[in-house]
Design an enzyme around this catalytic site. Structure first.
Site, PDB file in Angstrom:
ATOM      1  N   GLU A  96       0.823  -1.204   0.000  1.00 37.40           N
ATOM      2  CA  GLU A  96       0.000   0.000   0.000  1.00 37.40           C
ATOM      3  C   GLU A  96       0.856   1.252   0.000  1.00 37.40           C
ATOM      4  OE1 GLU A  96      -3.405  -1.975   2.749  1.00 37.40           O
ATOM      5  OE2 GLU A  96      -2.548  -0.056   3.299  1.00 37.40           O
ATOM      6  N   CYS A 116       4.774  -7.513   7.407  1.00 37.91           N
ATOM      7  CA  CYS A 116       5.696  -7.117   8.475  1.00 37.91           C
ATOM      8  C   CYS A 116       5.774  -8.247   9.480  1.00 37.91           C
ATOM      9  CB  CYS A 116       5.199  -5.837   9.161  1.00 37.91           C
ATOM     10  SG  CYS A 116       6.334  -5.230  10.441  1.00 37.91           S
ATOM     11  N   CYS A 123      -2.196  -3.380  14.474  1.00 41.33           N
ATOM     12  CA  CYS A 123      -1.831  -3.027  13.098  1.00 41.33           C
ATOM     13  C   CYS A 123      -2.298  -4.087  12.101  1.00 41.33           C
ATOM     14  CB  CYS A 123      -0.316  -2.859  13.016  1.00 41.33           C
ATOM     15  SG  CYS A 123       0.298  -2.604  11.345  1.00 41.33           S
ATOM     16  N   SER A 195       9.869   5.857   9.988  1.00 41.88           N
ATOM     17  CA  SER A 195       9.221   5.495  11.242  1.00 41.88           C
ATOM     18  C   SER A 195       9.600   4.068  11.607  1.00 41.88           C
ATOM     19  CB  SER A 195       7.704   5.618  11.089  1.00 41.88           C
ATOM     20  OG  SER A 195       7.043   5.149  12.247  1.00 41.88           O
ATOM     21  N   SER A 218       7.738   4.646  16.922  1.00 38.63           N
ATOM     22  CA  SER A 218       6.418   4.256  17.424  1.00 38.63           C
ATOM     23  C   SER A 218       6.587   3.779  18.853  1.00 38.63           C
ATOM     24  CB  SER A 218       5.844   3.142  16.557  1.00 38.63           C
ATOM     25  OG  SER A 218       5.749   3.594  15.221  1.00 38.63           O
ATOM     26  N   HIS A 220       3.860   4.075  21.644  1.00 38.88           N
ATOM     27  CA  HIS A 220       2.543   3.501  21.971  1.00 38.88           C
ATOM     28  C   HIS A 220       2.343   3.115  23.426  1.00 38.88           C
ATOM     29  CE1 HIS A 220       1.831   3.889  17.792  1.00 38.88           C
ATOM     30  NE2 HIS A 220       2.513   2.833  17.411  1.00 38.88           N
ATOM     31  N   ASN A 294      -6.628   3.849  14.717  1.00 34.17           N
ATOM     32  CA  ASN A 294      -7.556   3.502  13.645  1.00 34.17           C
ATOM     33  C   ASN A 294      -8.093   2.117  13.933  1.00 34.17           C
ATOM     34  OD1 ASN A 294      -8.387   4.766  11.144  1.00 34.17           O
ATOM     35  ND2 ASN A 294      -6.219   5.276  10.897  1.00 34.17           N
ATOM     36  N   CYS A 337      -2.662   1.683   8.076  1.00 33.23           N
ATOM     37  CA  CYS A 337      -1.733   0.774   7.422  1.00 33.23           C
ATOM     38  C   CYS A 337      -2.294  -0.629   7.284  1.00 33.23           C
ATOM     39  CB  CYS A 337      -0.459   0.668   8.241  1.00 33.23           C
ATOM     40  SG  CYS A 337       0.316   2.233   8.422  1.00 33.23           S
TER      41      CYS A 337
HETATM   42  N1  SAH Z   1       6.828  -0.285  11.094  1.00 31.77           N
HETATM   43  C1  SAH Z   1       7.008   1.108  11.305  1.00 31.77           C
HETATM   44  C2  SAH Z   1       6.436   1.964  10.200  1.00 31.77           C
HETATM   45  C3  SAH Z   1       5.139   1.536   9.606  1.00 31.77           C
HETATM   46  S1  SAH Z   1       3.731   1.648  10.649  1.00 31.77           S
HETATM   47  C4  SAH Z   1       6.461   1.515  12.657  1.00 31.77           C
HETATM   48  O1  SAH Z   1       5.804   0.704  13.292  1.00 31.77           O
HETATM   49  O2  SAH Z   1       6.754   2.634  13.077  1.00 31.77           O
HETATM   50  C5  SAH Z   1       3.441   3.405  10.618  1.00 31.77           C
HETATM   51  C6  SAH Z   1       2.748   3.949  11.855  1.00 31.77           C
HETATM   52  O3  SAH Z   1       1.369   3.545  11.888  1.00 31.77           O
HETATM   53  C7  SAH Z   1       3.356   3.454  13.158  1.00 31.77           C
HETATM   54  O4  SAH Z   1       3.491   4.525  14.066  1.00 31.77           O
HETATM   55  C8  SAH Z   1       2.341   2.449  13.621  1.00 31.77           C
HETATM   56  O5  SAH Z   1       2.451   2.217  14.980  1.00 31.77           O
HETATM   57  C9  SAH Z   1       1.049   3.117  13.194  1.00 31.77           C
HETATM   58  N2  SAH Z   1      -0.127   2.267  13.146  1.00 31.77           N
HETATM   59  C10 SAH Z   1      -0.231   0.987  12.743  1.00 31.77           C
HETATM   60  N3  SAH Z   1      -1.510   0.558  12.883  1.00 31.77           N
HETATM   61  C11 SAH Z   1      -2.210   1.604  13.347  1.00 31.77           C
HETATM   62  C12 SAH Z   1      -3.577   1.790  13.690  1.00 31.77           C
HETATM   63  N4  SAH Z   1      -4.472   0.816  13.576  1.00 31.77           N
HETATM   64  N5  SAH Z   1      -3.943   3.011  14.158  1.00 31.77           N
HETATM   65  C13 SAH Z   1      -3.058   4.019  14.287  1.00 31.77           C
HETATM   66  N6  SAH Z   1      -1.754   3.905  13.973  1.00 31.77           N
HETATM   67  C14 SAH Z   1      -1.333   2.700  13.522  1.00 31.77           C
HETATM   68 FE1  SF4 Z   2       5.026  -3.681  11.514  1.00 34.00          FE
HETATM   69 FE2  SF4 Z   2       4.857  -1.065  12.103  1.00 34.00          FE
HETATM   70 FE3  SF4 Z   2       2.619  -2.565  11.780  1.00 34.00          FE
HETATM   71 FE4  SF4 Z   2       4.157  -2.929  13.909  1.00 34.00          FE
HETATM   72  S1  SF4 Z   2       3.020  -1.063  13.387  1.00 34.00           S
HETATM   73  S2  SF4 Z   2       3.272  -4.564  12.620  1.00 34.00           S
HETATM   74  S3  SF4 Z   2       6.178  -2.602  13.089  1.00 34.00           S
HETATM   75  S4  SF4 Z   2       4.130  -2.072  10.217  1.00 34.00           S
END
Ligand code: SAH
Ligand code: SF4
Length: 347
Positions: A96, A116, A123, A195, A218, A220, A294, A337
């Protein structure tokens, strides 16, 4: 060569790889620069179009290497102008990519892996596991696809699509260099953000790169148990070690990384979590980005109430910590994502 990438694809090569290729073919070094311009400045689809390369060289390249380009298999446009693409890469893996226009800016959110391996509980990408790493050119091409679709220059790029960038470190840096090169995409280094879920070896290496790329981490949760539960793939990195890596990054670069914090109702939005976050950030050069999570159907997580997000903002601000609440974009088109790919896999 990035793991899992088609070895015969020119999109698997970074700048050093292009230089090695032209050297192996007995060509002068400047040919590598020409290749880079055609591939990433012009986004040509064939070697035949590279009109300043000798005909014999074009034929040799075409006989040895594939020159794939992503195919748009799905495109959604949000009422706010955000466009989300599902792209099919060589070999069939899909990723994506999102284009976010905002005034003079056009930001592309690109993927660094198909799937991933980190398995974060909130996620959508984490659900399917890792399919394969992307090559540098496959990341740059995502930016070119969006530039082409919008018909304008991309000003910002963020590695916040699918995948963990620091689990594919060399290919990601190779891609950032192509994006940054004035002859390729010409995006300013400070406008290119990576990120990471917090892989500390990657953070340390990133601090040493000569370009002024931007870092986001990230977080969290600043409570070890909560973070381990939310982000099982990065369990081995303990919070004090992550904090140390962030402090080291700030000292080495003088730049302020952002900390991503997706607020999930009843999980990481309690008073205890808020205090732990304040304590983690105090004395660190960081900018906290609060994000309403999200909701992804499979995860069962819900977003925190607005009052709660505001209380995090207020308390962090009062503690002297730089903080903002991220504006939501493209929620009507599953812009979180991995959501589009998951849905398309299910249909
Ligand atoms: N793997 C890397 C980059 C891709 S994810 C990372 O984890 O940082 C990009 C961002 O989207 C990250 O901050 C991740 O924590 C966030 N993310 C993933 N799923 C999400 C969701 N359902 N709601 C909000 N943010 C989310
Ligand atoms: Fe991978 Fe980033 Fe999603 Fe975590 S938030 S599963 S590290 S893409």
């Amino acid at each position: 060569m990035p793991r899992g990438t088609d070895v015969a694809s020119i999109k698997a090569l970074d700048r050093a790889g292009l230089q090695a290729l032209v050297a192996e073919l007995g060509q002068p070094r400047f040919r590598a620069g020409q290749l880079e311009r055609w591939l990433y400045g012009r986004a040509v689809r064939s070697f035949a179009e590279m009109s300043d390369l000798p005909g014999g060289l074009r034929d040799t390249l075409a006989s040895r290497l594939a020159l794939p380009y992503p195919e748009i298999v799905h495109r959604q446009e949000s009422a706010d102008g955000t466009r989300k693409y599902l792209l099919r890469l060589a070999g069939g893996a899909t990723v994506e990519t999102v284009g976010l226009p905002s005034g003079d800016r056009l930001t592309v959110c690109f993927s660094t892996q198909a799937g991933c391996a980190m398995g974060c509980a909130f996620c959508a990408t984490g659900i399917g596991g890792l399919i394969r790493d992307l090559g540098p050119g496959e990341m740059v091409d995502q930016v070119s696809v969006v530039a082409g679709d919008f018909g304008r220059r991309v000003t910002n790029a963020v590695a916040m699509g699918q995948g963990e960038p620091f689990a594919n470190y060399d290919a990601v840096i190779g891609a950032l260099r192509f994006m940054n090169a004035p002859d390729a995409l010409g995006i300013g280094a400070r406008h290119i953000t990576v990120s990471t879920c917090g892989l500390v070896t990657g953070i340390r290496r990133f601090a040493e790169e000569p370009e002024q790329f931007t870092l986001a981490v990230s977080l969290h949760s600043a409570v070890q148990n909560t973070r381990d539960r939310l982000m099982p793939g990065v369990r081995s990195v303990k919070l004090p070690e992550l904090r140390k890596a962030l402090a080291g990054y700030a000292t080495a670069t003088g730049r302020r990384p952002s900390l991503e914090y997706a607020l999930i109702a009843g999980v990481n939005d309690t008073e205890a979590e808020r205090s732990a976050l304040v304590k983690f950030c105090r004395g660190l050069l960081v900018h906290v980005n609060l994000i309403p999570v999200n909701p992804v159907a499979e995860t069962g997580f819900a977003r925190s109430p607005a009052e709660c997000i505001e209380s995090f903002h207020r308390v962090l601000h009062a503690a002297g910590i730089e903080v903002s609440i991220r504006a939501e974009r493209g929620t009507d088109i599953d812009a979180a994502c991995g959501q589009l790919r998951q849905r398309s896999a299910a249909s």
